[in-house]
Design an enzyme around this catalytic site. Structure first.
Site, mmCIF file in Angstrom:
data_model
loop_
_atom_site.group_PDB
_atom_site.id
_atom_site.type_symbol
_atom_site.label_atom_id
_atom_site.label_comp_id
_atom_site.label_asym_id
_atom_site.label_seq_id
_atom_site.Cartn_x
_atom_site.Cartn_y
_atom_site.Cartn_z
ATOM 1 N N ASN A 73 138.499 -41.783 -111.144
ATOM 2 C CA ASN A 73 139.385 -40.901 -111.090
ATOM 3 C C ASN A 73 139.102 -40.708 -112.999
ATOM 4 O O ASN A 73 138.884 -41.299 -113.713
ATOM 5 C CB ASN A 73 141.092 -41.404 -111.371
ATOM 6 C CG ASN A 73 141.247 -41.947 -112.354
ATOM 7 O OD1 ASN A 73 142.123 -41.351 -113.596
ATOM 8 N ND2 ASN A 73 141.162 -43.299 -111.836
ATOM 9 N N ASN A 132 149.980 -51.344 -120.470
ATOM 10 C CA ASN A 132 148.730 -50.728 -120.016
ATOM 11 C C ASN A 132 147.524 -50.799 -121.029
ATOM 12 O O ASN A 132 147.133 -50.042 -121.949
ATOM 13 C CB ASN A 132 148.773 -49.292 -119.325
ATOM 14 C CG ASN A 132 147.664 -48.356 -118.649
ATOM 15 O OD1 ASN A 132 146.080 -49.167 -118.832
ATOM 16 N ND2 ASN A 132 147.238 -47.289 -118.838
ATOM 17 N N CYS A 135 143.213 -48.314 -118.460
ATOM 18 C CA CYS A 135 142.858 -47.526 -118.796
ATOM 19 C C CYS A 135 141.279 -47.329 -119.399
ATOM 20 O O CYS A 135 141.440 -47.784 -120.274
ATOM 21 C CB CYS A 135 143.606 -45.701 -118.985
ATOM 22 S SG CYS A 135 143.192 -44.578 -118.829
ATOM 23 N N ASN A 200 142.927 -52.651 -113.171
ATOM 24 C CA ASN A 200 142.998 -52.032 -113.938
ATOM 25 C C ASN A 200 141.475 -50.944 -113.669
ATOM 26 O O ASN A 200 141.111 -51.919 -112.177
ATOM 27 C CB ASN A 200 143.639 -51.118 -114.592
ATOM 28 C CG ASN A 200 143.556 -50.205 -115.264
ATOM 29 O OD1 ASN A 200 142.934 -48.509 -114.351
ATOM 30 N ND2 ASN A 200 144.562 -49.552 -116.093
ATOM 31 N N CYS A 342 125.032 -60.983 -75.688
ATOM 32 C CA CYS A 342 124.331 -60.198 -76.900
ATOM 33 C C CYS A 342 123.666 -58.649 -76.551
ATOM 34 O O CYS A 342 123.041 -59.485 -74.896
ATOM 35 C CB CYS A 342 122.790 -61.387 -76.929
ATOM 36 S SG CYS A 342 121.401 -60.828 -77.471
ATOM 37 N N CYS A 345 119.580 -55.508 -79.202
ATOM 38 C CA CYS A 345 119.804 -54.747 -80.020
ATOM 39 C C CYS A 345 118.549 -55.412 -81.097
ATOM 40 O O CYS A 345 117.691 -54.011 -81.929
ATOM 41 C CB CYS A 345 120.869 -53.722 -80.879
ATOM 42 S SG CYS A 345 121.444 -55.455 -82.070
ATOM 43 N N CYS A 379 117.100 -73.096 -89.245
ATOM 44 C CA CYS A 379 118.340 -72.255 -90.119
ATOM 45 C C CYS A 379 119.003 -72.474 -91.043
ATOM 46 O O CYS A 379 118.895 -73.331 -91.039
ATOM 47 C CB CYS A 379 118.907 -71.955 -89.147
ATOM 48 S SG CYS A 379 120.246 -70.798 -89.046
ATOM 49 N N CYS A 382 122.979 -68.897 -93.731
ATOM 50 C CA CYS A 382 122.716 -67.404 -94.203
ATOM 51 C C CYS A 382 123.733 -66.896 -94.064
ATOM 52 O O CYS A 382 123.802 -65.869 -94.464
ATOM 53 C CB CYS A 382 121.192 -67.238 -94.869
ATOM 54 S SG CYS A 382 120.820 -65.889 -93.661
ATOM 55 N N CYS A 385 121.636 -62.393 -89.881
ATOM 56 C CA CYS A 385 122.193 -62.241 -88.831
ATOM 57 C C CYS A 385 123.964 -61.776 -88.098
ATOM 58 O O CYS A 385 123.297 -61.184 -87.482
ATOM 59 C CB CYS A 385 121.594 -63.054 -88.003
ATOM 60 S SG CYS A 385 121.897 -65.113 -88.341
#
Ligand SMILES: Cc1cc2nc3c(=O)[nH]c(=O)nc-3n(C[C@H](O)[C@H](O)[C@H](O)COP(=O)(O)O)c2cc1C
Ligand code: SF4
Ligand code: SF4
Length: 433
Positions: A73, A132, A135, A200, A342, A345, A379, A382, A385
């Site tokens: 905005n 404030n 902004c 903000n 599984c 894919c 492995c 991380c 997967c």
């Protein structure tokens, strides 16, 4: 039923859900409807010398089917006369004495300006003030908002000026457009802030139109940077809240803001040290009624956890948030694929093969069917997967029993330094060791 009441630096509220200072809190009509809907509190749209807003001022990022993943905005503070706002604040507080009404303020960084506005606004009967300093557009170009919120000395001085005149608690709202949020949080505390609120909006440009080459949004063919908020900013806001919450010099309560849309988001902020939360974009997207889900969800969660009140949640995760150097380098997890769920894919295999550690293998069983298996010794845990897998639960990250004692980077460096010190000693000195 669990107790949802909260207390932010002496500002009491029937529940932790406040509307943030923004379009939803622009008028008495809106704030009163919000209180009727169940919101515990509202921070009135920022008051100051009224401004003129541009026409065309919002834009959103819709990401992969999710509308309003992020919101942008270029709206400024209130464009309504101060007297009108103060009259409506007075009427709203009179009608809803048990709901929390905080006035957001922004004036030039001058002592007399702060004294004047604080006195006038408090006379209308607010429960607290929010300064404030956040902004990032428009007002910043006039030396207010984030322009002064990015300078710790100005945050400190203005907080002190507001405090000189204030009878009610003063919350300082921080800008995220700064390298180290604790620098300005500490300045607010030094200035005497009773609480801080964050974040903000973040400097942003929502996009560029590929046909007209105009910015999105644009005002008659010209655009300017805006402020970003909504779900996309939640991790940034949560980190900033956590950084303040764990900093010993930021010892005031925190009101958490930024991307909160569900009761779960709210709980995360509470766990990371926020005493309550403020919401803008989710209310703009879905309306005031979302507060019902927020209240129901939080109540059920507290009951499930057998907790009596919101206070039992606040800050419970702070001690679990630390520096990277304190993490245990000997802790290990590995990915395990559940071949029953599984759907083959192959997304995990591609992710690991192309961009991680090449340790998911495609194997064939005795019946000739293919399946995927992680070569656990390679492995690194991380999580990639599991992140890309579209089937919930098909990949589990499993903790390995540690063969070594916990050792963080900092501990390792300290141990090495000690060894170095020992090796620098002469043979005579070493005898006593
Ligand atoms: C259109 C719009 C106008 C805003 N105006 C103000 C304002 O006047 N004063 C203020 O302190 N924050 C203002 N904000 C910032 C919000 O109060 C809030 O800090 C920010 O949107 C992050 O919360 P959210 O992710 O729930 O939207 C505004 C935000 C939006 C989207
Ligand atoms: S956790 Fe990382 S390294 Fe291990 S299998 Fe998954 S993607 Fe590969
Ligand atoms: S990403 Fe998930 S579903 Fe797809 S092959 Fe890997 S484990 Fe199976």
């Amino acid at each position: 039923m669990a107790d949802l009441t909260t207390n932010l630096a002496g500002i009491r509220s029937p529940n932790p859900f406040w509307l943030a200072s923004a379009p939803p809190t622009n008028t008495g009509y809106q704030v009163q409807r919000a209180f009727e809907a169940g919101w515990g509190g509202a921070v009135w749209k920022t008051l100051g010398d009224p401004i003129i807003n541009t026409s065309s001022r919002f834009a959103a990022i819709h990401f992969n089917g999710q509308r309003v993943a992020g919101f942008n905005n270029i709206e400024l503070i209130t464009d309504r006369p101060l007297e009108v706002n103060l009259q409506e604040i007075y009427e709203t507080k009179k009608r809803f004495p048990n709901h929390t009404l905080v006035a957001s303020l922004m004036v030039e960084p001058k002592r007399d300006k702060w004294h004047e506005i604080v006195k006038r606004v408090e006379a209308a009967g607010v429960d607290g003030l929010e300064l404030n300093f956040g902004c990032p557009h428009g007002m910043a170009e006039r030396g207010m908002g984030s322009a002064s919120g990015q300078q710790p000395d100005l945050v400190e001085a203005q907080t002190a000026w507001a405090k000189e005149a204030a009878q009610t608690p003063v919350i300082v709202k921080l800008t995220p457009n700064i390298t180290d949020i604790t620098a300005t949080a500490k300045a607010a505390v030094r200035g005497g802030a009773d609480a801080i609120s964050l974040i903000n909006t973040i400097n942003s440009l929502a996009g560029v139109d590929l046909d007209t080459w105009n910015t999105i949004p644009h005002v008659g063919g010209k655009g300017a940077h805006g402020g970003y908020c909504g779900p996309a900013v939640k991790p940034i806001a949560l980190n900033m809240v956590a950084e303040c919450a764990r900093n010993n010099f930021v010892y005031v309560p925190i009101s958490g803001i930024g991307g909160i849309a569900t009761w779960k988001d709210a709980v995360e902020f509470l766990l990371m040290g926020a005493s309550n939360v403020q919401i803008c974009t989710a209310a703009m997207h879905h309306g005031f009624r979302i507060v019902e889900d927020l209240i129901d969800g939080l109540t059920l969660y507290l009951e499930e956890k057998e907790l009596e009140s919101v206070h039992d949640l606040i800050g419970k995760s702070i001690s679990k948030f630390s520096d990277w150097g304190d993490l245990d380098l000997n802790y290990a997890v590995v990915a395990r694929i559940d071949t029953d769920t599984c759907i083959e894919c192959n997304k995990c295999h591609i992710a690991c093969e192309d961009t991680s550690h090449q340790c998911i293998e495609r194997l064939t069983d005795a019946a000739g069917a293919t399946y995927l298996q992680v070569r656990e010794e390679d492995c690194v845990g991380c999580n990639l997967c599991a992140i890309v897998c579209p089937v919930e639960g098909a990949i589990e990250m499993v903790e390995l029993p540690s063969r070594e004692v916990p050792m963080s980077w900092n501990q390792r460096q300290a141990a090495l330094a000690e060894l170095g010190a020992v090796s620098e000693l002469g043979d005579q000195d070493k005898e006593g060791l």
